[in-house]
Design an enzyme around this catalytic site. Structure first.
Site, short mmCIF file in Angstrom:
data_model
loop_
_atom_site.label_atom_id
_atom_site.label_comp_id
_atom_site.label_asym_id
_atom_site.label_seq_id
_atom_site.Cartn_x
_atom_site.Cartn_y
_atom_site.Cartn_z
N MET B 1 37.92 -52.31 -23.27
CA MET B 1 38.84 -51.20 -23.03
C MET B 1 40.23 -51.54 -23.55
O MET B 1 40.68 -52.67 -23.43
CB MET B 1 38.93 -50.93 -21.52
N CYS B 2 40.88 -50.57 -24.14
CA CYS B 2 42.24 -50.77 -24.62
C CYS B 2 43.20 -50.71 -23.43
O CYS B 2 42.82 -50.38 -22.31
CB CYS B 2 42.61 -49.68 -25.61
N GLN B 3 44.44 -51.02 -23.69
CA GLN B 3 45.46 -50.92 -22.64
C GLN B 3 46.63 -50.11 -23.17
O GLN B 3 47.10 -50.32 -24.31
CB GLN B 3 45.95 -52.32 -22.25
N ILE B 75 47.43 -51.81 -26.86
CA ILE B 75 46.70 -52.95 -27.45
C ILE B 75 45.24 -52.54 -27.51
O ILE B 75 44.71 -51.90 -26.61
CB ILE B 75 46.91 -54.28 -26.70
#
Lengths: 251, 251
Positions: B1-3, B75
């Site tokens: 998962m991206c942030q 990110i």
């Protein structure tokens, strides 16, 4: 007067040396700088409304080897539009699923085109206005991304329509080619094998390109004024549009 | 998962501390990072397809205090689209003479909208496709830049149309407001007087905001997971769209 720098190459090449030469001219061009690097279809875009002499971003560009096949840089001395980030070249828009990058040196007087399509200036410069008009006219002339030859024909028709408003030296790239239009001051150079040591025009700094290049490498440089002392820079004739692809001059 | 990381404030504020917290989560999110800072109408946009842990650009962002009233950072851990510069969030487009910045965390499956207007993706992600569709629908819904309240109503209609395709946590800003949509994981925090010392969630780093702030300062932070230990982060409910203006929660 602002200063332009362009680079088009057949292999990703860094412009640390040339950008250092450009940044050294930033004493007179203190109203910001910008540089855009294509990496394939992707783009890195750095702008700062502080001088390239003092900007931490400019310092990064001079020491971090970003390799690219199409680069457009600009140092600004404001003529129209305040000194602010949104007025700093180069400008970027998307058309046909590609980013387009544009920088201008010169001044367009009383240029008030009708903008009826999807491109509007964010800042107040004549330059960004000209870029939005160019994008609009390209979008109208072709319904999808045309060949470089077709784009060059369209641009050759559009350039004189901007040039009549004043001085219009410009660089434009979509990552596939780099178009350069000379109005008053613009020079280009084709760098190829055998590569050797070259010296910056304005200061005692030289670099030997031989160790980092191969026989196949082709690099075209475009700049307002020649950046190096010992290379055969060629002046654009007034009104000349040139197209660079893979480090070669196409037209 | 991206942030995701977003910041909206009533005075230009730097995000060095928060971005450091985000970058420390980049071990798992090694497929690039990006951050966009509005300065008035202007925009600084940094993207790198290298991890925020090792990128010289990320290092610059952590030590060079860029003050902005609207920031969006991301990110990336790739789900759709290869690891390349053109697939790195946040994405930027121009509409109505303003830059729009978008970042997405999640995954949209079988999302194939009809794009018939001026916005096309440059890369291959579902995220950029969703952004182009959003821009197209905003452009269709309003003929010129509407009020923040009107934009929020339109966006509230559009979000569910994207959310049905999967997970759609997103941040969007045009420099005037920051819109955040929670689908699964998104949190926000309203930071205001009295400012004090706060500690990063993931490591032994703290900062005291008191010396650099005034009683009038308002800062809203939005992040996938709470970035600090000692502050009252609030979780978005699934499907919630929130609008932040001047560091305050509008809706």
């Amino acid at each position: 007067m602002c200063q332009l720098l362009g680079m088009n190459a057949n292999v990703p090449t860094d412009v640390m040396f040339s950008f250092t030469g450009l940044a050294n001219r930033a004493d007179e061009h203190k109203d910001g700088f910008g540089i855009a690097f294509f990496e394939g279809r992707g783009l890195r875009h750095f702008v700062d409304h502080h001088s390239a002499r003092v900007s931490p971003l400019a310092e990064l560009v001079q020491r971090y080897p970003i390799r690219s096949d199409n680069v457009i840089a600009h140092i600004r001395k404001a003529t129209q539009g305040q000194v602010s980030l949104e007025n700093t070249h180069p400008f970027v828009r998307e058309l046909w699923g590609r980013y387009w990058v544009f920088a201008h040196n010169g001044n367009l007087k009383d240029f008030q085109p009708r903008l009826h399509a999807a491109f509007r200036p964010v800042g107040q410069t004549d330059s960004e206005l000209a870029f939005c008009w160019l994008m609009q006219e390209l979008a109208k002339a072709h319904c999808t991304v045309p060949s470089i030859a077709e784009l060059s024909l369209t641009l050759a028709e559009l350039m004189p329509q901007l040039n009549v408003y004043g001085t219009f030296n410009m660089l434009l790239s979509n990552g596939q080619a780099l178009w350069a239009h000379g109005s008053t001051h613009l020079h280009y150079l084709l760098r190829r094998h055998p590569f050797g040591r070259v010296h910056l025009q304005d200061e005692d700094l030289s670099v030997d390109f031989a160790p980092q290049t191969t026989e196949q490498d082709r690099v075209a440089m475009i700049a307002t004024q020649p950046l190096t002392r010992d290379e055969p820079w060629v002046a654009f004739q007034p009104g000349e549009l040139k197209v660079f692809v893979g480090g070669e001059l196409l037209t």
